[in-house]
Design an enzyme around this catalytic site. Structure first.
Site, PDB file in Angstrom:
ATOM      1  N   ASP A  19       0.844  -1.197   0.000  1.00  0.00           N
ATOM      2  CA  ASP A  19       0.000   0.000   0.000  1.00  0.00           C
ATOM      3  C   ASP A  19       0.877   1.244   0.000  1.00  0.00           C
ATOM      4  OD1 ASP A  19      -2.295   1.500   0.063  1.00  0.00           O
ATOM      5  OD2 ASP A  19      -2.578   1.342   2.226  1.00  0.00           O
ATOM      6  N   ASN A  53     -10.366  -3.393  -6.578  1.00  0.00           N
ATOM      7  CA  ASN A  53      -9.594  -2.478  -7.415  1.00  0.00           C
ATOM      8  C   ASN A  53     -10.165  -2.314  -8.819  1.00  0.00           C
ATOM      9  OD1 ASN A  53      -6.317  -3.382  -6.037  1.00  0.00           O
ATOM     10  ND2 ASN A  53      -7.779  -1.803  -5.398  1.00  0.00           N
TER      11      ASN A  53
END
Length: 250
Positions: free
Chosen positions: A26, A74
């Site tokens: 991340d 996503n």
């Protein structure tokens, strides 16, 4: 890359590595934003961090490394960003597999492939077949992956087998469900690392992470190094893992 036997203990840390380390990568977007760059630049730097981390994990003697590269959620990102991520995936599969194979790394990709383009599926299939016999380390790439979806699909398979008369409902237990997950032949993670300071696991290996140690680090993924990995493993070794049991002293 050094031999797989070059573990943490041989690097002077005095610690044996966990068998399976999983990483939620991340911070690519924030890394790029802080530098006034497009998100694509952060994702490209993130690929470099993947390369460093795979090499570091192999050097440290880690048997399984799982990276959360693209979640089922996503797909809701802007179309241009998704397209850029898929292009980077193609690049990685074409440019890195020969080196992984040479280093004795086996590649496994877990997740829902139905939303991937045909050429990416072919690249994945070819990479998995090429590296299937490698035993130094297994690199597991979670791609188009969501843990809730994975568990639901496993439950659906169990229900179908019961309906077809191939499975007695009384035989359904934890092992039966685990055997129908993407990770059926992969040990559960011992350690899950998330970068960028966020403290959640975001629908990642929910079933498999039941007894994993969680380590959250502030480092943005593009800046993640071998030293960050070593520090997370050192933190892992400071934990007392009781797997739900109590110790004699408590």
């Amino acid at each position: 890359m050094r031999d797989a036997e070059d573990s943490l203990s041989r690097d002077g840390q005095g610690l044996e590595p966990p068998t399976h380390v999983a990483v939620i990568m991340d911070g690519n977007g924030r890394w790029a934003k802080a530098r006034g760059l497009p998100r694509t630049a952060g994702h490209k730097k993130g690929v470099d961090a993947v390369r460093r981390t795979v090499e570091a994990a192999r050097e440290l003697g880690i048997g399984y490394l799982t990276i959360f590269s693209f979640s089922s959620e996503n797909w809701r990102r802007p179309e241009e960003e998704v397209s850029d991520l898929m292009s980077l995936l193609r690049f990685y599969l074409r440019s890195e597999i020969a080196e992984l194979h040479k280093a004795g790394v086996r590649l496994r990709v877990i997740g829902d492939r139905s939303r991937l383009s045909d050429d990416i599926i072919r690249l994945i299939d070819n990479a998995e077949q090429l590296t299937a016999g490698n035993r130094v380390m297994t690199l597991v790439v979670a791609l188009s992956y969501g843990s809730r979806q994975e568990i639901a699909a496993a439950a659906r398979r169990l229900a179908e087998e019961v309906a077809a008369g191939r499975l007695d409902p009384a035989a359904i237990d934890e092992a039966a469900l685990s055997a129908r997950l993407y990770t059926a032949d992969i040990p559960d993670p011992d350690l899950i690392i998330r970068t960028s300071g966020e403290q959640r696991i975001s629908n990642f290996l929910l079933w498999q992470a039941a007894y994993a140690e969680l380590v959250f680090v502030d480092t943005l993924w593009p800046d993640f190094t071998k030293r960050d990995l070593e520090a997370a493993i050192e933190e892992f070794h400071r934990r007392e893992r009781r797997f739900g049991a109590t110790t004699a002293s408590r």
